[in-house]
Design an enzyme around this catalytic site. Structure first.
Site, PDB file in Angstrom:
ATOM      1  N   TYR A 144       0.811  -1.209   0.000  1.00 51.56           N
ATOM      2  CA  TYR A 144       0.000   0.000   0.000  1.00 51.56           C
ATOM      3  C   TYR A 144       0.849   1.265   0.000  1.00 51.56           C
ATOM      4  O   TYR A 144       0.454   2.292  -0.533  1.00 51.56           O
ATOM      5  CB  TYR A 144      -0.885   0.044   1.259  1.00 51.56           C
ATOM      6  N   LYS A 193       2.650 -15.242   2.986  1.00 52.57           N
ATOM      7  CA  LYS A 193       2.904 -16.026   1.772  1.00 52.57           C
ATOM      8  C   LYS A 193       4.411 -16.267   1.740  1.00 52.57           C
ATOM      9  O   LYS A 193       5.117 -15.866   0.806  1.00 52.57           O
ATOM     10  CB  LYS A 193       2.389 -15.252   0.540  1.00 52.57           C
ATOM     11  N   ASP A 225      -3.386 -18.277   0.970  1.00 52.24           N
ATOM     12  CA  ASP A 225      -4.382 -19.003   0.164  1.00 52.24           C
ATOM     13  C   ASP A 225      -5.104 -20.037   1.020  1.00 52.24           C
ATOM     14  O   ASP A 225      -6.329 -20.177   0.969  1.00 52.24           O
ATOM     15  CB  ASP A 225      -3.741 -19.631  -1.086  1.00 52.24           C
ATOM     16  N   ASP A 249      -6.726  -6.711   4.201  1.00 53.17           N
ATOM     17  CA  ASP A 249      -7.808  -6.030   3.487  1.00 53.17           C
ATOM     18  C   ASP A 249      -8.719  -7.070   2.839  1.00 53.17           C
ATOM     19  O   ASP A 249      -9.944  -7.018   2.946  1.00 53.17           O
ATOM     20  CB  ASP A 249      -7.190  -5.103   2.422  1.00 53.17           C
ATOM     21  N   ASP A 253     -12.763  -8.711   4.299  1.00 51.26           N
ATOM     22  CA  ASP A 253     -14.029  -8.682   3.548  1.00 51.26           C
ATOM     23  C   ASP A 253     -14.624 -10.089   3.471  1.00 51.26           C
ATOM     24  O   ASP A 253     -15.833 -10.282   3.593  1.00 51.26           O
ATOM     25  CB  ASP A 253     -13.815  -8.152   2.120  1.00 51.26           C
TER      26      ASP A 253
HETATM   27  C1  IPM Z   1     -10.546  -0.788   3.901  1.00 55.24           C
HETATM   28  C2  IPM Z   1     -10.687  -0.165   2.537  1.00 55.24           C
HETATM   29  C3  IPM Z   1      -9.492   0.736   2.296  1.00 55.24           C
HETATM   30  C4  IPM Z   1      -8.255  -0.131   2.397  1.00 55.24           C
HETATM   31  C5  IPM Z   1      -9.502   1.523   0.971  1.00 55.24           C
HETATM   32  C6  IPM Z   1     -10.744   2.373   0.846  1.00 55.24           C
HETATM   33  C7  IPM Z   1      -8.256   2.343   0.784  1.00 55.24           C
HETATM   34  O1  IPM Z   1     -10.802  -1.156   1.577  1.00 55.24           O
HETATM   35  O2  IPM Z   1     -10.423  -0.042   4.879  1.00 55.24           O
HETATM   36  O3  IPM Z   1     -10.555  -2.014   3.990  1.00 55.24           O
HETATM   37  O4  IPM Z   1      -7.936  -0.871   1.458  1.00 55.24           O
HETATM   38  O5  IPM Z   1      -7.599  -0.098   3.432  1.00 55.24           O
HETATM   39 MG    MG Z   2     -11.084  -3.094   2.352  1.00 58.13          MG
END
Ligand code: IPM
Ligand code: MG
Length: 373
Positions: A144, A193, A225, A249, A253
């Protein structure tokens, strides 16, 4: 019960950000009024809306104010309107800059399945029931924050992103994850990884070294993975997951989907020392839902209760709000995005009002019968 005075920066941002933060602020105001605390809110421009108004996603006065407060509540940022901007000028770059400037290198994402919401998890109840783990994502390094280069050359364009970690950056976040695991069930899973990436090889080496200081915590290493698969197959095996910025990240999700919806999961970003921590739902700005008052405000509201617990030490108050949410869900109330067949569907603001009603009822009860809170 002591009374607490705190200042909170509110960064509503874009899309559904303003509506979900409004709901969370109302609950914090109710909490302050009911428990004799004073929360002072300072609303600040941030993200795409700040680009429109001030030409930058993180205006200097917003950053300056964020440095001074006790905690920060953020909604969400970004949207199609700003997608054509270069990476360095998009709303997301403002969020990365804010994290960097405030030294927020720890990102905590609790994945907890609410009993009443088991039905909306894509996993069978026997696999997911009782699932309760935390992801500690490193937030200030990795791919990042390395160089991002895109060289355009007539059909032979090239791009590169540099992943970079120092041992000190890994060690400080690892230490936090070990502490967190020690305060829970004592199990830490570090995800990397290391069979391919140099940053991951260093990650594994450092995490293994820190483990020696925490003999009460059992450490396991998983490749990313495999971790992605294990989260779907046997989510209950996890207590605390520690991982890098990019992997965290993605995995958070995935894990949020198991808990029913990404719209339910809060997060805390913090550094070491006394600087303010930042609380935000992990969902995005959901442009297609924005302005329709249909999105669930729960990610933002749980971010507010996480703030009460982690930054202000007000865990009784946090529990008071979270139990009210459980009762509202038990009554079958839902917003459209977390509805099931038979749900009583409400608009986002109506759903937040139901929660406000529940906390007031609980308070009346408490006063009448003298149950100490
Ligand atoms: C999160 C979001 C952010 C990230 C984006 C919006 C930059 O996806 O907080 O998970 O990747 O950190
Ligand atoms: Mg995110």
């Amino acid at each position: 019960m002591g009374s607490t005075h705190k200042t909170i920066a509110v960064l509503p941002g874009d899309g559904i950000g303003p509506e979900v933060t409004r709901a969370a602020v109302h609950l914090l105001q109710d909490c302050a009024a009911a428990h004799g605390h004073t929360f002072e809110f300072r609303e600040l421009p941030f993200g795409g809306s700040a680009i429109d108004a001030f030409g930058t996603p993180l205006p200097a006065p917003t950053l300056a104010e964020c440095r001074k407060v006790d905690a920060i509540l953020l909604g969400a940022i970004g949207g199609p309107k700003w997608d054509a901007l270069s990476l360095a000028n998009r709303p997301e770059s403002g969020l990365l800059a804010l994290r960097k400037e405030l030294g927020l290198y720890i990102n905590l994402r609790p994945i907890r399945l609410r009993h009443a919401l088991q039905g909306i998890s894509p996993l069978r109840p026997d696999r997911v029931a009782g699932c309760d783990f935390e992801i500690v994502r490193e937030l200030a390094g990795d791919i990042y924050f390395g160089a991002h280069e895109l060289h355009r050359d007539n059909g032979r364009s090239r791009a590169r992103d540099v992943a970079d970690y120092s041992s000190a950056e890994i060690e400080r976040v690892a230490r936090y994850a070990f502490e967190r695991a020690a305060s829970r069930q004592g199990r830490l899973t570090s995800v990397d990884k290391a069979n391919v990436l140099a940053t991951s090889a260093l990650w594994r080496e450092i995490v293994t070294g820190v483990a020696r200081e925490y003999p009460a915590v059992t450490l396991e290493h998983l490749y990313v993975d495999n971790a992605a698969m294990q989260i779907v197959l046997r989510p209950k095996q996890f207590d605390v997951i520690l991982t890098s910025n990019l992997f965290g990240d993605i995995l958070s999700d995935e894990a949020a989907a198991l808990a029913g919806s990404i719209g339910l999961i809060p997060s805390m970003s913090r550094g070491s020392g006394n600087g303010p921590a930042l609380y935000e739902p992990i969902h995005g700005s959901a442009p297609t839902l924005a302005g329709k008052d249909v999105a669930s405000p729960l990610g933002a509201i749980y971010s507010a209760t996480l703030m009460l617990r982690e930054s202000f030490g007000l865990s009784v108050e946090a529990q008071w709000i979270e139990s009210a949410i459980d009762r509202v869900l038990d009554h079958g109330y839902r917003t459209m995005d977390i509805a099931e067949p038979g749900s009583r569907i409400l608009r986002g603001s109506e759903f937040a009002d139901q929660i406000r009603g529940e906390i007031h009822d609980a308070l009346v009860h408490t006063e009448r019968y003298g149950w100490g809170v």
